[in-house]
Write a protein that holds these residues in place. Structure first.
Motif, PDB file in Angstrom:
ATOM      1  N   VAL A 255       0.867  -1.178   0.000  1.00  0.00           N
ATOM      2  CA  VAL A 255       0.000   0.000   0.000  1.00  0.00           C
ATOM      3  C   VAL A 255       0.903   1.226   0.000  1.00  0.00           C
ATOM      4  CG1 VAL A 255      -1.924   1.165   1.145  1.00  0.00           C
ATOM      5  CG2 VAL A 255      -1.652  -1.316   1.393  1.00  0.00           C
ATOM      6  N   ASN A 256       0.957   1.946  -1.124  1.00  0.00           N
ATOM      7  CA  ASN A 256       1.941   3.021  -1.248  1.00  0.00           C
ATOM      8  C   ASN A 256       1.530   3.953  -2.389  1.00  0.00           C
ATOM      9  OD1 ASN A 256       4.420   4.537  -1.498  1.00  0.00           O
ATOM     10  ND2 ASN A 256       5.494   2.817  -0.557  1.00  0.00           N
ATOM     11  N   PRO A 257       1.728   5.265  -2.247  1.00  0.00           N
ATOM     12  CA  PRO A 257       1.449   6.165  -3.371  1.00  0.00           C
ATOM     13  C   PRO A 257       2.410   5.989  -4.544  1.00  0.00           C
ATOM     14  CG  PRO A 257       1.497   7.362  -1.284  1.00  0.00           C
ATOM     15  CD  PRO A 257       2.074   6.007  -1.026  1.00  0.00           C
ATOM     16  N   LEU A 258       3.593   5.428  -4.280  1.00  0.00           N
ATOM     17  CA  LEU A 258       4.611   5.252  -5.311  1.00  0.00           C
ATOM     18  C   LEU A 258       4.869   3.768  -5.560  1.00  0.00           C
ATOM     19  CD1 LEU A 258       7.227   7.852  -4.058  1.00  0.00           C
ATOM     20  CD2 LEU A 258       6.017   8.010  -6.218  1.00  0.00           C
ATOM     21  N   PRO A 259       4.997   3.358  -6.812  1.00  0.00           N
ATOM     22  CA  PRO A 259       5.483   1.997  -7.058  1.00  0.00           C
ATOM     23  C   PRO A 259       6.965   1.940  -6.685  1.00  0.00           C
ATOM     24  CG  PRO A 259       5.322   3.208  -9.120  1.00  0.00           C
ATOM     25  CD  PRO A 259       4.777   4.113  -8.058  1.00  0.00           C
ATOM     26  N   GLU A 260       7.354   0.907  -5.930  1.00  0.00           N
ATOM     27  CA  GLU A 260       8.738   0.804  -5.487  1.00  0.00           C
ATOM     28  C   GLU A 260       9.352  -0.479  -6.039  1.00  0.00           C
ATOM     29  OE1 GLU A 260      10.137   3.241  -4.398  1.00  0.00           O
ATOM     30  OE2 GLU A 260       8.830   4.424  -3.083  1.00  0.00           O
ATOM     31  N   ALA A 261      10.565  -0.342  -6.588  1.00  0.00           N
ATOM     32  CA  ALA A 261      11.217  -1.450  -7.284  1.00  0.00           C
ATOM     33  C   ALA A 261      11.366  -2.677  -6.396  1.00  0.00           C
ATOM     34  CB  ALA A 261      12.577  -0.996  -7.800  1.00  0.00           C
ATOM     35  N   GLY A 262      11.715  -2.471  -5.133  1.00  0.00           N
ATOM     36  CA  GLY A 262      11.958  -3.595  -4.244  1.00  0.00           C
ATOM     37  C   GLY A 262      10.737  -4.457  -4.017  1.00  0.00           C
ATOM     38  N   MET A 263       9.552  -3.840  -4.030  1.00  0.00           N
ATOM     39  CA  MET A 263       8.331  -4.611  -3.841  1.00  0.00           C
ATOM     40  C   MET A 263       7.855  -5.254  -5.142  1.00  0.00           C
ATOM     41  SD  MET A 263       7.835  -4.515  -0.652  1.00  0.00           S
ATOM     42  CE  MET A 263       6.266  -5.379  -0.657  1.00  0.00           C
ATOM     43  N   GLU A 264       8.342  -4.757  -6.271  1.00  0.00           N
ATOM     44  CA  GLU A 264       7.981  -5.378  -7.549  1.00  0.00           C
ATOM     45  C   GLU A 264       8.764  -6.678  -7.757  1.00  0.00           C
ATOM     46  OE1 GLU A 264       7.372  -2.904 -11.042  1.00  0.00           O
ATOM     47  OE2 GLU A 264       7.684  -1.119  -9.794  1.00  0.00           O
ATOM     48  N   ARG A 265      10.074  -6.603  -7.584  1.00  0.00           N
ATOM     49  CA  ARG A 265      10.905  -7.804  -7.763  1.00  0.00           C
ATOM     50  C   ARG A 265      12.192  -7.629  -6.970  1.00  0.00           C
ATOM     51  NH1 ARG A 265      11.059 -12.068 -11.412  1.00  0.00           N
ATOM     52  NH2 ARG A 265       9.269 -11.142 -12.486  1.00  0.00           N
ATOM     53  N   PHE A 266      12.556  -8.655  -6.224  1.00  0.00           N
ATOM     54  CA  PHE A 266      13.781  -8.647  -5.430  1.00  0.00           C
ATOM     55  C   PHE A 266      14.771  -9.622  -6.028  1.00  0.00           C
ATOM     56  CE2 PHE A 266      15.873 -10.624  -1.523  1.00  0.00           C
ATOM     57  CZ  PHE A 266      16.931  -9.719  -1.526  1.00  0.00           C
ATOM     58  N   LYS A 267      15.931  -9.108  -6.455  1.00  0.00           N
ATOM     59  CA  LYS A 267      17.000  -9.946  -6.977  1.00  0.00           C
ATOM     60  C   LYS A 267      18.019 -10.172  -5.864  1.00  0.00           C
ATOM     61  CE  LYS A 267      16.570  -8.943 -11.899  1.00  0.00           C
ATOM     62  NZ  LYS A 267      17.294  -8.573 -13.142  1.00  0.00           N
ATOM     63  N   ASN A 268      17.847 -11.282  -5.164  1.00  0.00           N
ATOM     64  CA  ASN A 268      18.638 -11.576  -3.978  1.00  0.00           C
ATOM     65  C   ASN A 268      20.109 -11.777  -4.347  1.00  0.00           C
ATOM     66  OD1 ASN A 268      19.770 -12.597  -1.612  1.00  0.00           O
ATOM     67  ND2 ASN A 268      17.955 -13.784  -1.092  1.00  0.00           N
ATOM     68  N   PRO A 269      21.003 -10.896  -3.863  1.00  0.00           N
ATOM     69  CA  PRO A 269      22.416 -11.025  -4.241  1.00  0.00           C
ATOM     70  C   PRO A 269      23.126 -12.174  -3.537  1.00  0.00           C
ATOM     71  CG  PRO A 269      22.111  -9.190  -2.729  1.00  0.00           C
ATOM     72  CD  PRO A 269      20.744  -9.686  -3.054  1.00  0.00           C
ATOM     73  N   GLN A 270      22.418 -12.883  -2.642  1.00  0.00           N
ATOM     74  CA  GLN A 270      23.041 -14.007  -1.933  1.00  0.00           C
ATOM     75  C   GLN A 270      22.986 -15.307  -2.730  1.00  0.00           C
ATOM     76  OE1 GLN A 270      24.623 -13.734   0.868  1.00  0.00           O
ATOM     77  NE2 GLN A 270      23.874 -11.884   1.876  1.00  0.00           N
ATOM     78  N   PRO A 707      13.027  26.507  -3.503  1.00  0.00           N
ATOM     79  CA  PRO A 707      13.198  26.948  -4.892  1.00  0.00           C
ATOM     80  C   PRO A 707      13.964  25.956  -5.765  1.00  0.00           C
ATOM     81  CG  PRO A 707      14.805  28.023  -3.483  1.00  0.00           C
ATOM     82  CD  PRO A 707      13.959  27.181  -2.576  1.00  0.00           C
ATOM     83  N   GLY A 708      13.717  26.058  -7.072  1.00  0.00           N
ATOM     84  CA  GLY A 708      14.565  25.419  -8.074  1.00  0.00           C
ATOM     85  C   GLY A 708      14.505  23.910  -8.128  1.00  0.00           C
ATOM     86  N   PHE A 709      13.301  23.331  -8.249  1.00  0.00           N
ATOM     87  CA  PHE A 709      13.170  21.881  -8.364  1.00  0.00           C
ATOM     88  C   PHE A 709      12.832  21.489  -9.806  1.00  0.00           C
ATOM     89  CE2 PHE A 709      13.325  22.085  -3.926  1.00  0.00           C
ATOM     90  CZ  PHE A 709      13.454  20.807  -3.402  1.00  0.00           C
ATOM     91  N   ARG A 710      13.537  20.471 -10.291  1.00  0.00           N
ATOM     92  CA  ARG A 710      13.273  19.965 -11.638  1.00  0.00           C
ATOM     93  C   ARG A 710      12.045  19.063 -11.593  1.00  0.00           C
ATOM     94  NH1 ARG A 710      13.411  15.968 -15.298  1.00  0.00           N
ATOM     95  NH2 ARG A 710      14.621  16.149 -17.233  1.00  0.00           N
ATOM     96  N   VAL A 711      11.103  19.302 -12.480  1.00  0.00           N
ATOM     97  CA  VAL A 711       9.898  18.487 -12.566  1.00  0.00           C
ATOM     98  C   VAL A 711      10.231  17.168 -13.273  1.00  0.00           C
ATOM     99  CG1 VAL A 711       7.568  18.309 -13.513  1.00  0.00           C
ATOM    100  CG2 VAL A 711       8.385  20.501 -12.570  1.00  0.00           C
ATOM    101  N   VAL A 712       9.843  16.061 -12.650  1.00  0.00           N
ATOM    102  CA  VAL A 712      10.022  14.735 -13.237  1.00  0.00           C
ATOM    103  C   VAL A 712       8.643  14.087 -13.333  1.00  0.00           C
ATOM    104  CG1 VAL A 712      11.040  12.448 -12.978  1.00  0.00           C
ATOM    105  CG2 VAL A 712      12.339  14.478 -12.294  1.00  0.00           C
ATOM    106  N   HIS A 713       8.203  13.799 -14.548  1.00  0.00           N
ATOM    107  CA  HIS A 713       6.945  13.076 -14.715  1.00  0.00           C
ATOM    108  C   HIS A 713       7.154  11.645 -14.232  1.00  0.00           C
ATOM    109  CE1 HIS A 713       5.197  15.964 -17.998  1.00  0.00           C
ATOM    110  NE2 HIS A 713       5.474  16.570 -16.853  1.00  0.00           N
ATOM    111  N   TYR A 714       6.278  11.207 -13.312  1.00  0.00           N
ATOM    112  CA  TYR A 714       6.531   9.957 -12.601  1.00  0.00           C
ATOM    113  C   TYR A 714       5.205   9.294 -12.265  1.00  0.00           C
ATOM    114  CZ  TYR A 714       9.319   6.829  -9.670  1.00  0.00           C
ATOM    115  OH  TYR A 714       9.964   5.728  -9.158  1.00  0.00           O
ATOM    116  N   PRO A 715       5.144   7.967 -12.235  1.00  0.00           N
ATOM    117  CA  PRO A 715       3.870   7.282 -11.997  1.00  0.00           C
ATOM    118  C   PRO A 715       3.465   7.234 -10.522  1.00  0.00           C
ATOM    119  CG  PRO A 715       5.593   5.656 -12.354  1.00  0.00           C
ATOM    120  CD  PRO A 715       6.215   7.002 -12.613  1.00  0.00           C
ATOM    121  N   THR A 716       3.382   8.398  -9.892  1.00  0.00           N
ATOM    122  CA  THR A 716       2.877   8.457  -8.522  1.00  0.00           C
ATOM    123  C   THR A 716       1.353   8.487  -8.551  1.00  0.00           C
ATOM    124  OG1 THR A 716       3.011   9.654  -6.418  1.00  0.00           O
ATOM    125  CG2 THR A 716       2.950  10.974  -8.426  1.00  0.00           C
ATOM    126  N   ALA A 717       0.723   8.365  -7.395  1.00  0.00           N
ATOM    127  CA  ALA A 717      -0.737   8.432  -7.341  1.00  0.00           C
ATOM    128  C   ALA A 717      -1.206   9.815  -7.792  1.00  0.00           C
ATOM    129  CB  ALA A 717      -1.219   8.143  -5.925  1.00  0.00           C
TER     130      ALA A 717
END
Length: 768
Positions: A255-270, A707-717
């Motif tokens: 449950v999150n306003p942002l999609p997060e990579a870790g919850m989509e797929r975890f590539k276990n380095p072990q 001040p001075g923030f770059r706008v990034v179009h992003y798939p947030t809610a």
């Protein structure tokens, strides 16, 4: 060979932007870990430190508080843990010559990233009144200065003693003991700004302000709900636990306003297969609008109550109080209002309900995405309601799991770092030491800033952390700090708090977790408590960065002797000489720590008792677990505005900035970005790559501008935006806090967008 620190402060508002990633960890995490470690420590020192992190005979990671299992990997650390270790074990040094070359006016213009990259502080430093730069000072003179200011106060309550969550149990216990013997409960800490809402809600509902699950419970759960949390960046080792649960058959809802990579797929380095393929974690992603969580859980509770046979009626009858009030309030939960509050669809919520009803063992994990709202406490109470309805407290594989940030923030609270201590704790402390602790409540973080602003507090002593960088309403906070007579910071490295000072200021350099700690009785170790109430030891293995460093317990003990003098009967010298003496006293004051020195000698440590988990006993005012029925709230945002949440980048831990990338979100080489949904951006006329000022709106009508923030179009809610802190702390009003807990509401800031006064030049962008 380690790299030199950056000479100049890099441009941070001209990043490169790529699409966000859909998997976390794997080979890129290994490569980035080794790159950062080698730059800070060199090859030999990297091996010497990283192989000791989180081992039973090693040192506790200075990063997050995620627990370790009984069986440890050889590499028992994550990418961000390795960054934390590398920053502390760095070969870079900040000597008195550095301060001679960099006056305060220069330091105050530097970014947190640049300050932190300079290295370990090697000697105590003093900023005299009216001076333009720090100068070296002896430890003896430093403690004299502290004693001068503290003993000159009109009241002990004019002093503030702040604690960072990195502080060990031993140091925290001594610190609160000193403050109370001095005569104040002004013990604000970093928990006030993060999980205070969790502690407030859980203490009221189940009787103890801590999580009720173990690592083994996660592995046994049928359903894990991860709400308002990003494990892939903030607690990466949690992904391994989620993967193990998933492999055992658990379902996971995020449950999150942002999609997060870790919850989509975890590539276990072990594991080789983990690195190549990875494990999808989410079974259901609920992309909720910021602040809509209470409405979601209230509707789910209504639906559980209405579903035939869904409630654990025996548990409710035997172990709970207040069900009728919740049931009456839940009847009013409305589908239309919930969909408006959450931005979710009816099929999504119905699918979540089906997963809840199919689960006999459910755990809910959460972090700042739930706690840092006006209704944060009410939201967590609603989470508890859901678990109580199904009997999921005190059952293996089930319970509440607030995921703490700092590595010993929970332990510090257990040791008495709290501005509103329980009378029973103070009674035990007074009996043990023959003192009379004050009984009136002290200041939390927000009230400490107000006290400094209003002239009611004159000395700030910070045991670690970055008080200025971590707190809200930056301009108000910095003005308040500058009114202080003395600011003191116990630190390993530089941060913004060293550049914003009182009339006089001290920097007291201390040992880190990675450093050997040798006192008069021999080599010492300290202890910490993780998010799941496991207490274990931590032993550094590196030669300290300088012979002039003191440990945190030694600093407190020497300060106490200088301030309290011969009137104190507390054996401060003995405590500095041998930390086992501190643990003996803890064992007689803090419940659960009986026979502390014997239990901590066991490999892996010991688990503290937890009545709801261990015996389904609830030490609340009613003697039972309490259902609650607060009115449902959610932020309402005017047209033409968005709701901003502050968050971390992947190259960041709390206010410590390791680098200028946020790899999983596709941001490289900059931090002054604001993430906005493309549809919202189109409605507001915000082109991708354009520059904007963020202006928050609050009922006091004060303009707060970033001040001075770059706008990034992003798939947030939809209707939501996100940007990094501490850069956006300036937008969070000091008075915008959670009900009950007084935690800053940093996850629900109404903002408007105004054209930026200037954009980075092409040369600046190319310089990145």
């Amino acid at each position: 060979m380690a790299a030199k620190p950056p000479a100049g402060d890099p441009v941070q508002d001209a990043p490169q932007v790529a699409p966000p990633q859909h998997a976390a960890a794997g080979l890129p995490a290994i490569g980035h870990t080794l790159k950062i470690a080698q730059a800070q420590m060199g090859v030999r020192r990297t091996a010497q430190t990283l192989l000791k992190v989180n081992q039973k005979n090693g040192f506790d990671c200075p990063g997050c508080a995620w627990p370790e299992g009984d069986k440890r990997h050889t590499a028992e650390f994550c990418e961000n843990g390795a960054k934390a270790v590398a920053e502390e074990a760095t070969l870079r040094r900040v000597t008195p010559d550095f301060f001679a070359a960099h006056p305060l006016a220069d330091l105050s213009t530097r970014s947190g990233y640049w300050l932190g990259q300079q290295g370990r502080i090697t000697q105590p430093m003093y900023l005299p009144a009216g001076a333009d730069r720090y100068e070296a000072v002896t430890w003896e003179r430093a403690f004299e200065i502290i004693a001068e200011e503290l003993t000159a106060l009109g009241s002990p309550d004019e002093a503030l003693f702040y604690t960072s969550g990195r502080t060990s149990n031993e140091a925290a216990f001594l610190f609160q003991l000193f403050a109370r013997e001095f005569g104040t409960n002004n013990l604000p800490d970093c928990s006030n700004m993060c999980h205070e809402s969790s502690g407030s809600a859980l203490t009221e509902t189940i009787g103890i302000g801590k999580g009720s699950v173990s690592l083994e419970d996660l592995h046994r759960a049928d359903l894990i709900i991860v709400a308002g949390q990003n494990p892939g960046t903030n607690h990466p080792r949690m992904l391994s636990a989620l993967e193990q649960a998933k492999n055992a058959g658990a379902k996971i809802i995020s449950v999150n306003p942002l999609p997060e990579a870790g919850m989509e797929r975890f590539k276990n380095p072990q594991t080789p297969l983990g690195m190549l393929k990875g494990t999808p974690l989410n079974d259901l992603f609920l992309q909720i609008r910021i602040g809509g969580d209470q409405a979601l859980f209230r509707l789910l509770n209504k639906l559980v109550i209405e579903a035939e046979g869904a409630m654990d009626e025996e548990f409710i009858r035997e172990h709970t109080h207040g069900f009728e009030e919740l049931a009456a309030a839940a009847k009013d939960a409305d589908w239309a209002e919930t969909l408006t509050a959450t931005g979710l669809t009816r099929p999504e919520i119905e699918r979540a309900l089906a997963m809840i009803l199919a689960s006999k063992r459910t755990i809910v994990c959460w972090a700042m995405g739930l706690t840092q709202h006006k209704h944060g406490v009410a939201t967590i109470r609603e989470v508890v309601n859901l678990l109580l309805l199904r009997g999921n407290i005190g059952r293996p594989g089930a319970g509440v799991c607030p995921v703490r940030g700092h590595s010993n923030v929970q332990g510090d609270r257990t040791m008495g770092i709290f501005e509103r201590p329980a009378p029973a704790f103070l009674d035990a402390l007074d009996r043990e030491f023959g003192i009379t602790s004050p009984r009136h409540h002290g200041y939390d973080v927000v009230r400490s800033i107000e006290a400094l602003r209003d002239g009611k507090a004159k000395v700030l002593f910070a045991m670690g952390g970055n008080f200025v960088g971590a707190t809200p309403d930056t301009e108000v906070t910095e003005a308040a700090i500058r009114r202080a007579a003395l600011t003191v910071h116990v630190s390993t490295k530089l941060n913004r708090s060293h550049a914003v000072t009182g009339r006089r200021a001290l920097i007291l350099p201390t040992l880190g977790r990675t450093d050997k700690d040798v006192q008069a009785s021999g080599k010492q170790f300290v202890t910490v408590e993780d998010s799941m109430s496991m207490v274990h030891s931590s032993r550094g293995n590196l030669t300290p960065a300088s012979p002039h460093l003191l440990s945190e317990p030694a600093i407190v003990a020497r300060m106490a002797r200088a301030v309290l003098g011969t009137a104190s009967r507390t054996p401060w010298e003995e405590f500095e000489r041998d930390y086992a003496a501190i643990r003996d006293r803890i064992s007689r004051v803090v419940p659960g720590f009986e026979d502390f020195n014997t239990k901590i000698a066991r490999p892996g440590g010991f688990t503290l008792p937890h009545a709801p988990r261990d015996e389904r006993r609830f030490p609340t005012k009613t003697g039972k677990a309490n259902f609650t029925a607060a009115p449902v709230e959610y932020p309402e945002v005017p047209e033409g505005r968005l709701l901003l949440q502050t968050l971390r980048s992947h190259d960041q831990y709390n206010t410590t900035i390791y680098g200028l990338d946020d790899r999983y979100r596709g941001i490289t080489g900059g931090r002054r970005v604001v993430l906005v949904h493309p549809a919202d951006a189109a409605e507001l006329g915000l082109a991708d790559g354009s520059y904007t000022d963020l202006v928050s709106e609050w009922k006091d009508s004060v303009e707060r501008r970033a001040p001075g923030f770059r706008v990034v179009h992003y798939p947030t809610a939809r209707g939501c935006a996100a940007a990094y802190y501490p850069e956006t702390n300036v937008l969070v009003p000091l008075d915008s806090t959670a009900d009950v807990s007084n935690t800053p509401a940093s996850k629900s800031v109404i903002i408007r967008f105004e054209p930026a006064a200037s954009n980075p030049t092409p040369e600046q962008a190319l310089a990145q």
